[in-house]
Enzyme design. Structure first.
Site, PDB file in Angstrom:
ATOM      1  N   ASP A 135      -5.720  -7.069  -2.568  1.00 36.36           N
ATOM      2  CA  ASP A 135      -5.512  -5.651  -2.307  1.00 36.36           C
ATOM      3  C   ASP A 135      -6.757  -5.186  -1.570  1.00 36.36           C
ATOM      4  OD1 ASP A 135      -6.338  -2.835  -4.235  1.00 36.36           O
ATOM      5  OD2 ASP A 135      -4.738  -2.861  -2.749  1.00 36.36           O
ATOM      6  N   ASP A 179      -7.866  -1.205  -0.905  1.00 34.23           N
ATOM      7  CA  ASP A 179      -8.504   0.004  -1.410  1.00 34.23           C
ATOM      8  C   ASP A 179      -8.805  -0.089  -2.903  1.00 34.23           C
ATOM      9  OD1 ASP A 179      -6.371   1.460   0.883  1.00 34.23           O
ATOM     10  OD2 ASP A 179      -8.548   1.664   1.008  1.00 34.23           O
ATOM     11  N   GLY A 193      -0.870   7.396   1.911  1.00 36.23           N
ATOM     12  CA  GLY A 193      -1.491   8.669   2.299  1.00 36.23           C
ATOM     13  C   GLY A 193      -0.484   9.768   2.570  1.00 36.23           C
ATOM     14  N   THR A 228      -1.515  -1.078   0.758  1.00 33.20           N
ATOM     15  CA  THR A 228      -0.708   0.086   1.107  1.00 33.20           C
ATOM     16  C   THR A 228      -1.241   0.772   2.358  1.00 33.20           C
ATOM     17  OG1 THR A 228      -0.423   0.398  -1.275  1.00 33.20           O
ATOM     18  CG2 THR A 228       0.209   2.237   0.143  1.00 33.20           C
TER      19      THR A 228
HETATM   20  C1  XBP Z   1      -4.186   2.362  -1.776  1.00 36.08           C
HETATM   21  C2  XBP Z   1      -3.410   3.512  -1.254  1.00 36.08           C
HETATM   22  C3  XBP Z   1      -3.601   3.950   0.166  1.00 36.08           C
HETATM   23  C4  XBP Z   1      -4.898   4.693   0.372  1.00 36.08           C
HETATM   24  C5  XBP Z   1      -4.858   5.592   1.591  1.00 36.08           C
HETATM   25  O1  XBP Z   1      -3.973   1.247  -1.081  1.00 36.08           O
HETATM   26  O2  XBP Z   1      -2.645   4.056  -1.995  1.00 36.08           O
HETATM   27  O3  XBP Z   1      -2.548   4.770   0.479  1.00 36.08           O
HETATM   28  O4  XBP Z   1      -5.203   5.493  -0.722  1.00 36.08           O
HETATM   29  O5  XBP Z   1      -4.529   4.894   2.718  1.00 36.08           O
HETATM   30  P1  XBP Z   1      -4.144  -0.231  -1.724  1.00 36.08           P
HETATM   31  P2  XBP Z   1      -3.432   5.452   3.752  1.00 36.08           P
HETATM   32  O6  XBP Z   1      -2.794  -0.807  -1.886  1.00 36.08           O
HETATM   33  O7  XBP Z   1      -4.976  -0.985  -0.748  1.00 36.08           O
HETATM   34  O8  XBP Z   1      -4.858  -0.079  -3.038  1.00 36.08           O
HETATM   35  O9  XBP Z   1      -3.751   6.898   3.955  1.00 36.08           O
HETATM   36  O10 XBP Z   1      -3.655   4.621   4.968  1.00 36.08           O
HETATM   37  O11 XBP Z   1      -2.106   5.243   3.129  1.00 36.08           O
HETATM   38 MG    MG Z   2      -6.068  -0.688  -4.612  1.00 34.43          MG
END
Ligand code: XBP
Ligand code: MG
Length: 263
Positions: free
Chosen positions: A10, A12, A54, A124
């Site tokens: 993953d 973020d 987002g 994501t």
């Molecule tokens: C986490 C998310 C992402 C980010 C924002 O992603 O929920 O939507 O918070 O990014 P991950 P965007 O699966 O990597 O933990 O605004 O590009 O969606």
């Molecule tokens: Mg994450």
């Protein structure tokens, strides 16, 4: 030679702590840019993280705040425009090298690469955000280390749905049993586990430390570095002082044994 064939990360909150000091200020900059008096402080943002994506998060905020657009306004276009502006601000921050990788991530990637273990990403966030984060992580052509980068709106449903992990596994041509996944959040843990990725490592962060990670067999506050060990909440490092390939091999063998599969 290790029993697992690939590591799936993953982004973020796992590869880098991007949410509070990356995505959140980028959202706020986009709101200000279009003259909206919306402001997501760190605590509100923590609540909004219940929804992944987002664009989806902007909608969730509007619903929670009872914000309605003029009926003649195209809501999808409004949200898409805001998100585009937010992404531009976020990319600019990444371009300034504002968000480093979390402890142990680059070390583990290098160990995996040296051992011939395949690397993939299932996130994501948008592919551009992944590319820019990797481009400023201090290793040339780092994105090329990843055989698969499954990101953003390429799947019908976002985490906690398992779709993005199914896509990554399909593109790797591997079974979930042959892979180890890395996540930071309850939504991410559910997505990985529901995709059959039982060998799951959770590295928590300030937003996710108290969450429920289901049957994740290894939960820590970071991957750690030699001499600077992580705090282990669930599972064990078994003599290693950070999450290395030996730790992952023992984890994978334990999970396979628990699911009755032969090693
Ligand atoms: C986490 C998310 C992402 C980010 C924002 O992603 O929920 O939507 O918070 O990014 P991950 P965007 O699966 O990597 O933990 O605004 O590009 O969606
Ligand atoms: Mg994450």
């Amino acid at each position: 030679m290790y029993g697992f064939k690939a590591l799936i990360f993953d982004v973020d909150g796992t590869v880098a702590d991007t949410e509070r000091d990356g995505h959140r200020p980028a959202f706020n900059a986009a709101f200000a840019e279009v003259g909206l008096d919306w402001h997501w402080d760190a605590s509100l943002y923590g609540e909004l993280l219940a929804v992944t994506g987002g664009k989806e998060r902007i909608r969730y905020f509007m619903t929670r705040a009872g914000i309605q657009l003029d009926p003649d306004r195209d809501a999808d276009a409004f949200v898409a425009d805001l998100h585009r502006r937010k992404t531009a601000h976020y990319l600019a921050m990444l371009g300034r090298g504002a968000i480093p990788l979390r402890a142990g991530v680059m070390r583990l990637w290098k160990e995996a690469r040296a051992a011939g273990t395949r690397l993939a990403i299932a996130t994501t966030t948008t592919p551009e955000n992944v590319a820019e984060l990797l481009a400023h992580a201090g290793e040339p052509n780092l994105a090329d280390w990843f055989e698969v980068i499954a990101a953003g709106d390429v799947v019908p449903a976002k985490k906690p749905a398992p779709d993005i992990y199914h896509l990554a596994l399909e593109q790797l041509g591997l079974d979930a049993a042959d892979c180890i996944a890395f996540e930071d959040s309850d939504n991410g843990a559910r997505a990985a586990l529901d995709a059959g990725l039982k060998s799951l490592v959770i590295t928590t962060n300030a937003y996710t430390a108290g969450q429920d990670f289901g049957a994740a067999p290894l939960i820590l506050d970071q991957l750690g570095e030699p001499g600077s060990p992580p705090k282990v909440k669930v599972g064990e490092l078994g003599g290693s002082d950070c999450v290395d390939l030996q730790v992952l091999e023992r984890l994978h063998l334990r999970v396979r044994a628990a699911s009755g599969a032969s090693a």
